[in-house]
Design an enzyme around this catalytic site. Structure first.
Site, PDB file in Angstrom:
ATOM      1  N   ASN A  48       0.830  -1.209   0.000  1.00  0.00           N
ATOM      2  CA  ASN A  48       0.000   0.000   0.000  1.00  0.00           C
ATOM      3  C   ASN A  48       0.870   1.267   0.000  1.00  0.00           C
ATOM      4  O   ASN A  48       0.368   2.356   0.234  1.00  0.00           O
ATOM      5  CB  ASN A  48      -0.903   0.026   1.230  1.00  0.00           C
ATOM      6  CG  ASN A  48      -1.809  -1.186   1.307  1.00  0.00           C
ATOM      7  OD1 ASN A  48      -2.338  -1.635   0.294  1.00  0.00           O
ATOM      8  ND2 ASN A  48      -1.975  -1.727   2.502  1.00  0.00           N
ATOM      9  N   HIS A 134     -13.527  -2.192   6.645  1.00  0.00           N
ATOM     10  CA  HIS A 134     -12.351  -2.837   7.241  1.00  0.00           C
ATOM     11  C   HIS A 134     -12.665  -3.453   8.609  1.00  0.00           C
ATOM     12  O   HIS A 134     -13.500  -2.938   9.354  1.00  0.00           O
ATOM     13  CB  HIS A 134     -11.278  -1.759   7.402  1.00  0.00           C
ATOM     14  CG  HIS A 134      -9.918  -2.266   7.740  1.00  0.00           C
ATOM     15  ND1 HIS A 134      -9.417  -2.260   9.015  1.00  0.00           N
ATOM     16  CD2 HIS A 134      -8.950  -2.786   6.958  1.00  0.00           C
ATOM     17  CE1 HIS A 134      -8.187  -2.753   9.006  1.00  0.00           C
ATOM     18  NE2 HIS A 134      -7.882  -3.075   7.767  1.00  0.00           N
ATOM     19  N   GLU A 183     -15.667   3.340   4.284  1.00  0.00           N
ATOM     20  CA  GLU A 183     -14.371   3.691   3.712  1.00  0.00           C
ATOM     21  C   GLU A 183     -14.667   4.561   2.504  1.00  0.00           C
ATOM     22  O   GLU A 183     -15.762   4.489   1.940  1.00  0.00           O
ATOM     23  CB  GLU A 183     -13.627   2.425   3.256  1.00  0.00           C
ATOM     24  CG  GLU A 183     -13.071   1.620   4.410  1.00  0.00           C
ATOM     25  CD  GLU A 183     -12.458   0.285   3.979  1.00  0.00           C
ATOM     26  OE1 GLU A 183     -11.711   0.258   2.987  1.00  0.00           O
ATOM     27  OE2 GLU A 183     -12.745  -0.711   4.637  1.00  0.00           O
ATOM     28  N   SER A 187     -10.714  -1.066   0.477  1.00  0.00           N
ATOM     29  CA  SER A 187      -9.351  -1.582   0.478  1.00  0.00           C
ATOM     30  C   SER A 187      -9.167  -2.871  -0.304  1.00  0.00           C
ATOM     31  O   SER A 187      -8.078  -3.139  -0.783  1.00  0.00           O
ATOM     32  CB  SER A 187      -8.887  -1.783   1.918  1.00  0.00           C
ATOM     33  OG  SER A 187      -9.703  -2.737   2.572  1.00  0.00           O
ATOM     34  N   ASP A 212     -13.435   6.666   6.485  1.00  0.00           N
ATOM     35  CA  ASP A 212     -12.063   6.163   6.607  1.00  0.00           C
ATOM     36  C   ASP A 212     -11.370   6.300   5.256  1.00  0.00           C
ATOM     37  O   ASP A 212     -11.725   5.608   4.299  1.00  0.00           O
ATOM     38  CB  ASP A 212     -12.112   4.697   7.073  1.00  0.00           C
ATOM     39  CG  ASP A 212     -10.726   4.097   7.287  1.00  0.00           C
ATOM     40  OD1 ASP A 212      -9.732   4.770   6.958  1.00  0.00           O
ATOM     41  OD2 ASP A 212     -10.654   2.960   7.781  1.00  0.00           O
ATOM     42  N   HIS A 215      -6.971   4.376   2.321  1.00  0.00           N
ATOM     43  CA  HIS A 215      -6.315   4.139   1.028  1.00  0.00           C
ATOM     44  C   HIS A 215      -6.405   5.333   0.087  1.00  0.00           C
ATOM     45  O   HIS A 215      -5.848   5.288  -1.010  1.00  0.00           O
ATOM     46  CB  HIS A 215      -6.910   2.896   0.356  1.00  0.00           C
ATOM     47  CG  HIS A 215      -6.570   1.651   1.098  1.00  0.00           C
ATOM     48  ND1 HIS A 215      -5.420   0.940   0.867  1.00  0.00           N
ATOM     49  CD2 HIS A 215      -7.195   1.030   2.127  1.00  0.00           C
ATOM     50  CE1 HIS A 215      -5.368  -0.084   1.694  1.00  0.00           C
ATOM     51  NE2 HIS A 215      -6.429  -0.054   2.473  1.00  0.00           N
ATOM     52  N   LYS A 246       0.157   4.036   4.755  1.00  0.00           N
ATOM     53  CA  LYS A 246      -0.059   3.670   3.354  1.00  0.00           C
ATOM     54  C   LYS A 246       0.638   4.712   2.469  1.00  0.00           C
ATOM     55  O   LYS A 246       1.858   4.769   2.513  1.00  0.00           O
ATOM     56  CB  LYS A 246      -1.547   3.468   3.118  1.00  0.00           C
ATOM     57  CG  LYS A 246      -1.930   2.114   3.748  1.00  0.00           C
ATOM     58  CD  LYS A 246      -3.348   1.920   4.151  1.00  0.00           C
ATOM     59  CE  LYS A 246      -3.452   0.591   4.889  1.00  0.00           C
ATOM     60  NZ  LYS A 246      -4.684   0.445   5.646  1.00  0.00           N
TER      61      LYS A 246
HETATM   62  C1  LIG Z   1      -5.068  -0.449   6.807  1.00  0.00           C
HETATM   63  C2  LIG Z   1      -6.408  -0.011   7.217  1.00  0.00           C
HETATM   64  C3  LIG Z   1      -6.688   0.298   8.549  1.00  0.00           C
HETATM   65  C4  LIG Z   1      -5.727  -0.002   9.666  1.00  0.00           C
HETATM   66  O1  LIG Z   1      -4.621   0.843   9.628  1.00  0.00           O
HETATM   67  P1  LIG Z   1      -3.247   0.373  10.276  1.00  0.00           P
HETATM   68  O2  LIG Z   1      -2.479   1.617  10.415  1.00  0.00           O
HETATM   69  O3  LIG Z   1      -2.648  -0.597   9.303  1.00  0.00           O
HETATM   70  O4  LIG Z   1      -3.565  -0.271  11.584  1.00  0.00           O
HETATM   71  C5  LIG Z   1      -7.927   0.832   8.835  1.00  0.00           C
HETATM   72  N1  LIG Z   1      -8.850   1.030   7.870  1.00  0.00           N
HETATM   73  C6  LIG Z   1      -8.619   0.686   6.592  1.00  0.00           C
HETATM   74  C7  LIG Z   1      -9.674   0.901   5.571  1.00  0.00           C
HETATM   75  C8  LIG Z   1      -7.402   0.149   6.227  1.00  0.00           C
HETATM   76  O5  LIG Z   1      -7.176  -0.202   4.962  1.00  0.00           O
END
Ligand SMILES: *Cc1c(COP(=O)(O)O)cnc(C)c1O
Length: 393
Positions: A48, A134, A183, A187, A212, A215, A246
């Protein structure tokens, strides 16, 4: 101890029988377009690190300088030992980048979701989730004690039905708060949430919206802050979340929003309160990552990234003619077949991980291809050839 291990071995064996056993792979190189995986040099389409910032000289320097000045560890949680300069700088930088009054940094994205959602809602409240959010969001919603309602992925009709149900619930308890979490860029599917429509409906029904952008941060919008910016809904979203591990190239998670929201989370988010502050190096690296994203170089890297995933999309009509994002799932279905395809590609020196349950639903296993600006056009050609030469597709 023997009986304990025997019990666990049995459970692992059951996973193995259903092609769901996972193992860690050793990587003896930095992240990048090519990595040394289990001792072999392979093209890497699993990361990522979309803009190649995890190994960027400016970001590594910022981390190294922070270690020299502030040490390796941060000592305690911030409510105990205070906020170091890199924490303060990062939060000011994030708020400025996102155009919000304030921001708060957590040690991971997982901890961000867990602390924030459980702080905002509890018993008597309702959390509404897109089916594909997620695991960190699902876990947080369950832990909160609020009633959980899930709508079919990006299905606005189903979503509004749930909101109507919430309205009826509120008649019996006027205190009920409704929190919607989605999101922005999904993801494992690489598609977008319909943010303007979600925002309009949450306003119609008096709910709160949390988005969220794990990504999407760094990749969308004119200022590259994410899809809330691209869809022009930033001002209407109560809680903007993202990760620092990411595109930003470091580690951690953040919430951006009003000063009141951040003051509230400092008092109520248990994963913030009861957890050691992020190492100063991670926070300094994240600030440097955001600075690169905001610069002309960030725009240039993003342009290269777009060229790479479009090239793949054009070469493979079984996927999308025009992929909207650098996450491109090649759907396979059965767990065994996905593993087999991944292994075949690996034998050709191409690493694309098979994504299986519980990351995605059973029977919807896939190869998740992710692109980075550090890939070359030749790398993408090699990937296309790899897919073409595998008999499964
Ligand atoms: C990766 C991810 C997380 C968690 O983040 P980390 O920093 O890896 O713990 C939360 N939400 C989504 C949508 C993700 O892709």
């Amino acid at each position: 101890v023997r009986a304990f291990d025997a019990e666990l071995s049995g459970r692992l064996e059951a996973l193995s029988q259903t092609q769901l056993l996972r193992r860690l792979r050793a990587v003896d190189s930095p992240q990048g377009g090519k990595i040394i995986l289990n001792g072999k040099r392979v093209l890497n389409f699993s990361s990522n690190d979309y803009l190649g910032l995890a190994t960027h000289a400016k970001i590594k320097d910022a981390a190294a300088r922070a270690i020299q000045k502030f040490g390796a560890g941060s000592g305690a949680s911030r409510l105990i030992s205070g906020s170091l300069e890199p924490h303060q700088e990062l939060e000011a930088c994030l708020a400025d980048f996102k155009g919000t009054e304030a921001a708060l940094v957590f040690s991971s994205g997982y901890a961000t979701a867990l602390g924030t959602i459980t702080a905002l809602v509890g018993r008597g409240d309702i959390v509404i989730l897109d089916k594909l959010v997620h695991a960190s969001i699902v876990d947080a919603a369950r832990l909160s004690g609020a009633k959980l309602r899930v709508f079919a992925h990006n299905d606005l009709k189903d979503f509004e039905e749930i909101l109507k149900w919430c309205q009826r619930e509120r008649k019996t308890n006027a205190q009920t708060q409704i929190l919607i979490v989605t999101e922005s860029l999904f993801s494992m599917d690489g598609d977008f949430a319909p943010l303007p429509e979600l925002a309009a409906l949450k306003e119609k029904y008096g709910a709160w919206l949390m988005v969220d952008e794990a990504h999407a941060t760094g990749l969308f919008g004119e200022r590259r802050t994410g899809l809330c910016e691209q869809f022009q809904v930033s001002e209407r979203v109560e809680i903007q979340m993202g990760t620092l591990g990411k595109a930003i190239g470091s580690a951690g998670g953040y919430i951006a929003g009003s000063r009141t929201l951040i003051d509230y989370l400092v008092n109520k988010a248990r994963s913030f309160i009861f957890s050691t502050a992020p190492p100063p190096s991670a926070s300094a690296a994240a600030t440097a990552g955001i600075e690169v994203i905001r610069s002309a170089e960030g725009a240039e890297r993003l342009k290269t990234l777009h060229a790479r995933f479009r090239q793949f999309g054009e070469g493979k009509d079984i996927i999308y003619r025009e992929p909207p994002s650098p996450i491109i799932p090649v759907m396979v279905g059965s767990e065994g077949a996905a593993l087999e395809l991944s292994n075949r590609l690996a034998a050709r020196g191409i690493f694309v991980p098979a994504i299986r349950y519980p990351t995605v639903a059973k029977g919807s296993a896939r190869l998740r291809v992710t692109f980075s600006s550090v890939h070359s056009a030749e790398d993408v050609n090699a990937l296309l050839n790899g897919f073409q030469n595998s008999t499964l597709l």
